[in-house]
Write a protein that holds these residues in place. Structure first.
Motif, short mmCIF file in Angstrom:
data_model
loop_
_atom_site.label_atom_id
_atom_site.label_comp_id
_atom_site.label_asym_id
_atom_site.label_seq_id
_atom_site.Cartn_x
_atom_site.Cartn_y
_atom_site.Cartn_z
N LEU A 119 0.85 -1.19 0.00
CA LEU A 119 0.00 0.00 0.00
C LEU A 119 0.88 1.23 0.00
O LEU A 119 1.97 1.23 0.58
N LYS A 120 0.41 2.31 -0.63
CA LYS A 120 1.21 3.52 -0.76
C LYS A 120 0.39 4.75 -0.42
O LYS A 120 -0.84 4.76 -0.53
N LYS A 121 1.08 5.79 -0.03
CA LYS A 121 0.45 7.09 0.13
C LYS A 121 -0.18 7.48 -1.21
O LYS A 121 0.38 7.24 -2.27
N ASN A 122 -1.38 8.07 -1.14
CA ASN A 122 -2.18 8.52 -2.29
C ASN A 122 -2.94 7.41 -2.99
O ASN A 122 -3.70 7.69 -3.92
N ASP A 123 -2.77 6.13 -2.57
CA ASP A 123 -3.69 5.11 -3.05
C ASP A 123 -5.11 5.48 -2.60
O ASP A 123 -5.29 6.02 -1.50
N ILE A 124 -6.10 5.18 -3.43
CA ILE A 124 -7.49 5.50 -3.09
C ILE A 124 -8.22 4.20 -2.76
O ILE A 124 -8.32 3.31 -3.61
N VAL A 125 -8.71 4.08 -1.54
CA VAL A 125 -9.44 2.89 -1.11
C VAL A 125 -10.85 2.94 -1.69
O VAL A 125 -11.60 3.90 -1.47
N LYS A 126 -11.21 1.91 -2.44
CA LYS A 126 -12.54 1.82 -3.04
C LYS A 126 -13.45 0.86 -2.28
O LYS A 126 -14.63 1.13 -2.12
N ARG A 127 -12.89 -0.28 -1.86
CA ARG A 127 -13.69 -1.27 -1.13
C ARG A 127 -12.84 -1.91 -0.03
O ARG A 127 -11.63 -2.02 -0.16
N VAL A 128 -13.55 -2.33 1.00
CA VAL A 128 -12.94 -3.13 2.06
C VAL A 128 -13.74 -4.42 2.12
O VAL A 128 -14.92 -4.41 2.48
N GLY A 129 -13.12 -5.53 1.70
CA GLY A 129 -13.88 -6.75 1.51
C GLY A 129 -14.89 -6.52 0.40
O GLY A 129 -14.57 -6.00 -0.66
N GLY A 130 -16.15 -6.84 0.67
CA GLY A 130 -17.18 -6.62 -0.34
C GLY A 130 -17.90 -5.30 -0.19
O GLY A 130 -18.86 -5.03 -0.93
N ASP A 131 -17.46 -4.44 0.74
CA ASP A 131 -18.15 -3.18 1.01
C ASP A 131 -17.49 -2.00 0.31
O ASP A 131 -16.31 -1.71 0.52
N GLU A 132 -18.27 -1.31 -0.52
CA GLU A 132 -17.79 -0.07 -1.11
C GLU A 132 -17.82 1.02 -0.04
O GLU A 132 -18.80 1.14 0.71
N VAL A 133 -16.76 1.81 0.05
CA VAL A 133 -16.68 2.82 1.11
C VAL A 133 -17.14 4.17 0.62
O VAL A 133 -16.89 4.55 -0.53
N LYS A 134 -17.82 4.91 1.51
CA LYS A 134 -18.36 6.22 1.16
C LYS A 134 -17.52 7.38 1.67
O LYS A 134 -17.69 8.51 1.23
N SER A 135 -16.66 7.10 2.64
CA SER A 135 -15.88 8.19 3.23
C SER A 135 -14.57 7.64 3.79
O SER A 135 -14.41 6.44 3.96
N ARG A 136 -13.67 8.55 4.09
CA ARG A 136 -12.39 8.16 4.69
C ARG A 136 -12.61 7.52 6.06
O ARG A 136 -11.95 6.54 6.41
N VAL A 137 -13.50 8.12 6.85
CA VAL A 137 -13.76 7.60 8.19
C VAL A 137 -14.31 6.18 8.11
O VAL A 137 -13.92 5.30 8.88
N GLU A 138 -15.23 5.94 7.17
CA GLU A 138 -15.78 4.59 7.02
C GLU A 138 -14.68 3.61 6.63
O GLU A 138 -14.61 2.49 7.16
N ALA A 139 -13.81 4.00 5.70
CA ALA A 139 -12.72 3.11 5.29
C ALA A 139 -11.83 2.77 6.47
O ALA A 139 -11.48 1.60 6.70
N PHE A 140 -11.46 3.78 7.24
CA PHE A 140 -10.60 3.56 8.41
C PHE A 140 -11.27 2.62 9.41
O PHE A 140 -10.65 1.68 9.91
N ASP A 141 -12.55 2.86 9.70
CA ASP A 141 -13.26 2.04 10.68
C ASP A 141 -13.41 0.59 10.22
O ASP A 141 -13.21 -0.35 11.01
N LEU A 142 -13.77 0.39 8.94
CA LEU A 142 -13.93 -0.98 8.43
C LEU A 142 -12.61 -1.75 8.49
O LEU A 142 -12.57 -2.91 8.90
N ILE A 143 -11.54 -1.09 8.07
CA ILE A 143 -10.23 -1.75 8.08
C ILE A 143 -9.79 -2.07 9.50
O ILE A 143 -9.24 -3.15 9.78
N THR A 144 -10.06 -1.17 10.44
CA THR A 144 -9.67 -1.39 11.83
C THR A 144 -10.45 -2.55 12.44
O THR A 144 -9.87 -3.39 13.14
N ARG A 145 -11.74 -2.62 12.18
CA ARG A 145 -12.58 -3.62 12.83
C ARG A 145 -12.31 -5.03 12.34
O ARG A 145 -12.48 -5.98 13.10
N ARG A 146 -11.88 -5.18 11.11
CA ARG A 146 -11.86 -6.51 10.50
C ARG A 146 -10.50 -7.21 10.62
O ARG A 146 -9.45 -6.57 10.62
N LYS A 147 -10.58 -8.51 10.68
CA LYS A 147 -9.38 -9.35 10.64
C LYS A 147 -9.02 -9.61 9.18
O LYS A 147 -9.87 -9.99 8.37
#
Length: 450
Positions: free
Chosen positions: A269-297
């Motif tokens: 992973l690199k700085k300026n990469d744009i997160v589109k999905r975490v698992g099967g979930d499309e992310v709507k915001s930076r906060v959502e992406a951070f929270d999903l990634i933190t919660r999941r194994k």
């Protein structure tokens, strides 16, 4: 310690229960020129408790959630927080926390003036602990000038001890180039860099209309210069170098930085990469992406890099921090709440109120919903912090009177006004004790608090 009223005890308990914040003292041993409490208007409904008694702290720990990080020393409510290490029983408090919650992450914000060898060794023995060090300058004389530090050498000796004991820490600098020039900022960042911080944050200082003229500055000029400085210097360091508040006006989930030696640093992973999905979930915001990634194994992260989608598996435990750093925008709960209200009031005239800082983000939400419900009028209004004045521009410091003045000046009738919930405490009161209901009365409309 003074005798607390039932109201004060309730505020403390709800702060611990709702926010995972443990206030232990309102005492600070510094006299910072940039202190957020030094030049406030009169009439603020805030609470100073001095040092909390150990018996009360034990009681507060019973209300702490088993999940999430425990935060000490971070002002985020009406409670005035001092430096945690001024509390004479700080080590006993940390021991009590660790005894009750053996694995809970403890984040402590401090000016670092009490971090002796004995204290830092104790913190190491009671990990996981992360320190947020408000350093602000690169040598002892500057600490005396900026912060009134009576023992300015201790924090710099502490940086050496962090390296000795392998303590994880984040550095912060309140930027004062209008007093110190610009060169000192680079020197301070370089000094922190030599001790391998997890991240460094540069804060735009705040001032109110009551602040001395010598401490005021041209906001746009200083902020734009800080943006340029941080963007330029961030390329030279292995750790994330961040500006607060960030300059954002969209929900693109762009990775701002990656903390060294973290799970994210072990994958491509690199700085300026744009997160589109975490698992099967499309992310709507930076906060959502951070929270999903933190919660999941072991989340599978789908990124956009140079217009190509790339899947990157991230090896981590559920609840473990990934090491990915994002600017803060809006959490999914807030976005969904705004969209729910607009759906419920479709065909009506709706006004979304926001701070100056978040206006661009709310405009995106309004435009999206306007496209879905074409007969619904969704306007966005940025409300100025007239009570505080100066450079204050965040929603959490808005008052009911600021909102009422802005809405009346707009001179347009709405069926519903949506107001940021961060303005109000657990009783629904703003910083001077006015209840949110006065907005509905004065503006003669319905309101929703989000």
């Amino acid at each position: 310690m003074k005798e607390l009223s039932d109201r004060e005890r309730y505020i403390l308990l709800k702060t611990v229960q709702n926010d995972n914040i443990l206030p232990i003292t309102s005492v600070c041993n510094m006299n910072c020129r940039f202190c957020s409490h030094g030049n406030n208007p009169t009439g603020l409904e805030v609470y100073r408790f001095g040092h909390l008694d150990i018996s009360l702290i034990k009681e507060l720990l019973e209300f702490l959630s088993l999940d999430g990080t425990l935060v000490i020393g971070e002002s985020a409510s009406k409670i005035i927080e001092g430096d945690p290490f001024t509390h004479p029983a700080i080590l006993e408090i940390i021991y009590l926390i660790r005894d009750k919650f053996p694995d809970k992450q403890i984040n402590i914000t401090t000016n670092g003036s009490s971090l002796t060898d004995r204290v830092i060794k104790f913190l190491k023995e009671n990990e996981p602990v992360e320190l947020n060090i408000s350093l602000n300058c690169s040598d002892p004389d500057e600490r005396v000038f900026l912060m009134g530090d009576k023992n300015p050498a201790i924090v710099f000796e502490g940086l050496e001890l962090f390296k000795k004991y392998n303590i994880t820490f984040h550095g912060s600098i309140v930027a004062m180039p209008h007093l110190m020039g610009w060169e000192y900022l680079g020197k301070t960042i370089d000094l922190l860099a030599s001790y391998q911080p997890a991240s460094v944050r540069i804060y735009l200082p705040g001032y109110t209309r009551y602040t001395a003229d010598s401490l005021k500055f041209d906001i746009d000029s200083i902020y734009n210069s800080l943006i340029s400085l941080v963007d330029r210097l961030a390329e030279y360091y292995a750790f994330p170098l961040l500006l607060e508040p960030p300059q954002i006006d969209d929900f693109t989930c762009r990775i701002k930085g990656i903390i060294p030696a973290s799970p994210a640093a072990a994958v491509p992973l690199k700085k300026n990469d744009i997160v589109k999905r975490v698992g099967g979930d499309e992310v709507k915001s930076r906060v959502e992406a951070f929270d999903l990634i933190t919660r999941r194994k072991d989340p599978l992260i789908v990124i956009n890099r140079d217009n190509s989608l790339v899947q990157i598996p991230l090896k981590k435990e559920a609840g473990e921090k990934s090491g990915l750093v994002f600017d803060y925008d809006l959490d999914l709960k807030t976005i969904n709440s705004i969209e729910r209200v607009i759906r419920d009031y479709r065909g009506k005239d709706i006004l979304l109120l926001t701070s100056i800082l978040a206006e661009g983000l709310l405009q995106k939400v309004a435009k999206h919903m306007q496209g879905i419900y074409s007969k619904t009028i969704v306007d966005v209004m940025a409300v100025s912090n007239n009570f505080f004045g100066g450079s204050i521009a965040c929603a959490g410091l808005l008052l009911c009177d600021d909102i009422i003045k802005a809405v009346k000046k707009n001179n347009k009738k709405y069926d519903l006004i949506v107001v940021p919930g961060i303005i109000f405490d657990i009783f629904g009161n703003d910083l001077i004790g006015k209840n949110y209901k006065i907005i509905a009365q004065e503006c003669e409309t319905e309101i929703e608090i989000i």
